[in-house]
Design an enzyme around this catalytic site. Structure first.
Site, PDB file in Angstrom:
ATOM      1  N   GLY A   5       0.780  -1.230   0.000  1.00 34.25           N
ATOM      2  CA  GLY A   5       0.000   0.000   0.000  1.00 34.25           C
ATOM      3  C   GLY A   5       0.809   1.276   0.000  1.00 34.25           C
ATOM      4  N   TRP A  51       2.474   2.765  -2.441  1.00 36.68           N
ATOM      5  CA  TRP A  51       2.171   3.634  -3.589  1.00 36.68           C
ATOM      6  C   TRP A  51       0.738   4.160  -3.522  1.00 36.68           C
ATOM      7  CZ3 TRP A  51       4.614   3.027  -9.049  1.00 36.68           C
ATOM      8  CH2 TRP A  51       6.004   3.192  -8.943  1.00 36.68           C
ATOM      9  N   ASP A  94      -4.510  -6.173  -6.268  1.00 34.96           N
ATOM     10  CA  ASP A  94      -3.401  -7.048  -5.894  1.00 34.96           C
ATOM     11  C   ASP A  94      -3.936  -8.433  -5.557  1.00 34.96           C
ATOM     12  OD1 ASP A  94      -0.281  -6.346  -4.982  1.00 34.96           O
ATOM     13  OD2 ASP A  94      -1.070  -8.218  -4.152  1.00 34.96           O
ATOM     14  N   ASP A 139      -6.702 -10.679  -9.650  1.00 37.97           N
ATOM     15  CA  ASP A 139      -5.693 -10.722 -10.712  1.00 37.97           C
ATOM     16  C   ASP A 139      -5.974  -9.612 -11.716  1.00 37.97           C
ATOM     17  OD1 ASP A 139      -4.102 -11.321 -12.919  1.00 37.97           O
ATOM     18  OD2 ASP A 139      -4.400 -13.483 -12.759  1.00 37.97           O
ATOM     19  N   ASP A 185       4.215  -0.977  -9.336  1.00 36.58           N
ATOM     20  CA  ASP A 185       5.507  -1.221  -8.689  1.00 36.58           C
ATOM     21  C   ASP A 185       5.646  -2.697  -8.320  1.00 36.58           C
ATOM     22  OD1 ASP A 185       7.996  -0.227  -7.668  1.00 36.58           O
ATOM     23  OD2 ASP A 185       7.191  -0.365  -5.633  1.00 36.58           O
ATOM     24  N   LYS A 198       7.635  -0.630 -12.940  1.00 31.22           N
ATOM     25  CA  LYS A 198       8.978  -1.094 -12.584  1.00 31.22           C
ATOM     26  C   LYS A 198       9.370  -2.286 -13.451  1.00 31.22           C
ATOM     27  CE  LYS A 198       9.500  -3.231  -8.603  1.00 31.22           C
ATOM     28  NZ  LYS A 198       9.571  -3.272  -7.140  1.00 31.22           N
TER      29      LYS A 198
END
Length: 258
Positions: free
Chosen positions: A58, A60, A78, A96, A120, A160
């Protein structure tokens, strides 16, 4: 506690961003990565609608909330359950991000199409460079595909990625869907980390092309092969051979896809 564990604890105690996050009640030192990315690229603005892919734990979500303020809106997705945050304009969905039913659930919660999609997320780390690079690309390509399904035209994207042979090809793929693509490593990233962030500015509205000739897109078809070469029994065999077989198999997989 083993030597490695003691070294990790000491490293964390001396970690500036870890300590800063702890003092300010942020869930992750990664919070500062998003602050720094946003300062440099102006991705998220006040009152924006944001979707965070792979949002656990959490950090971000918290950073995005600080930027958009009380008039913005954030939805996180998530596979893990994310502990609720004390803001009524942050919602975390367990699911998902590649499943249409989860995307529909997220879209139904949003007041409008998102201005920004952030990711991220990291794959499960094997410790073998080539494997982790491929897993990272698979995850980030799915994030890009999701972004093209959800973003409003002109929206922004940040993800990322672990560095490796196909990194530049991933950047090229992002540039197909955004007016500009950039790469950067924020100050809060550890020096020894292979992570780099890819930024897409101003989404052009093009939908993700699963028939693309890009070798990155082709990686989405390689999951059965990857599962085979990273199975516990084969990993045991590979560890005896200095990981050579695994690297060889992944390179063969790539060459076939290219």
């Amino acid at each position: 506690m083993g030597k490695k564990d003691k070294r990790w604890v000491l490293q964390r105690k001396n970690d500036h961003y870890y300590n800063l996050a702890k003092r300010r009640n942020y869930r992750s030192r990664a919070t500062y990565k998003l602050f720094q990315l946003n300062e440099k690229f102006n991705l998220i603005k006040e009152r924006n609608v944001v979707v965070d892919l792979g949002c656990a734990p959490g950090g971000w979500l918290q950073a995005a909330r600080d930027i958009v303020g009380e008039d913005g809106f954030i939805v996180g997705i998530d596979l893990q359950t994310v502990k609720p945050l004390p803001h009524d304009n942050i919602i975390a969905i367990k699911g998902d991000m590649t499943k249409e039913e989860i995307l529909k659930q997220a879209k139904d919660l949003l007041p409008e199409k998102p201005d920004v999609i952030i990711c991220d997320a990291s794959p499960n780390i094997s410790g073998v460079w080539d494997v982790d690079h491929v897993r990272s690309l698979e995850l980030t390509t799915m994030a890009l595909m999701t972004a093209t399904k959800m973003l409003k035209k002109g929206g922004n994207f940040v993800v990322k990625v672990f560095q490796g042979d196909l990194f530049e090809k991933y950047v090229q793929l992002v540039s197909e869907y955004f007016d500009k693509a950039f790469t950067t490593k924020p100050r809060a990233s550890r020096d020894e980390s292979a992570e780099v962030y890819v930024i897409g500015k101003r989404f052009n509205g093009k939908k993700f092309d699963m028939n693309s000739k890009s070798p990155i897109v082709k990686l989405l078809d390689t999951k059965p092969v990857e599962e085979e070469i990273t199975s516990p029994s084969l990993r045991k065999e590979i560890s005896k051979e200095d990981s050579g077989l695994m690297i060889k198999r992944i390179k063969e997989m790539r060459s076939k896809k290219e």
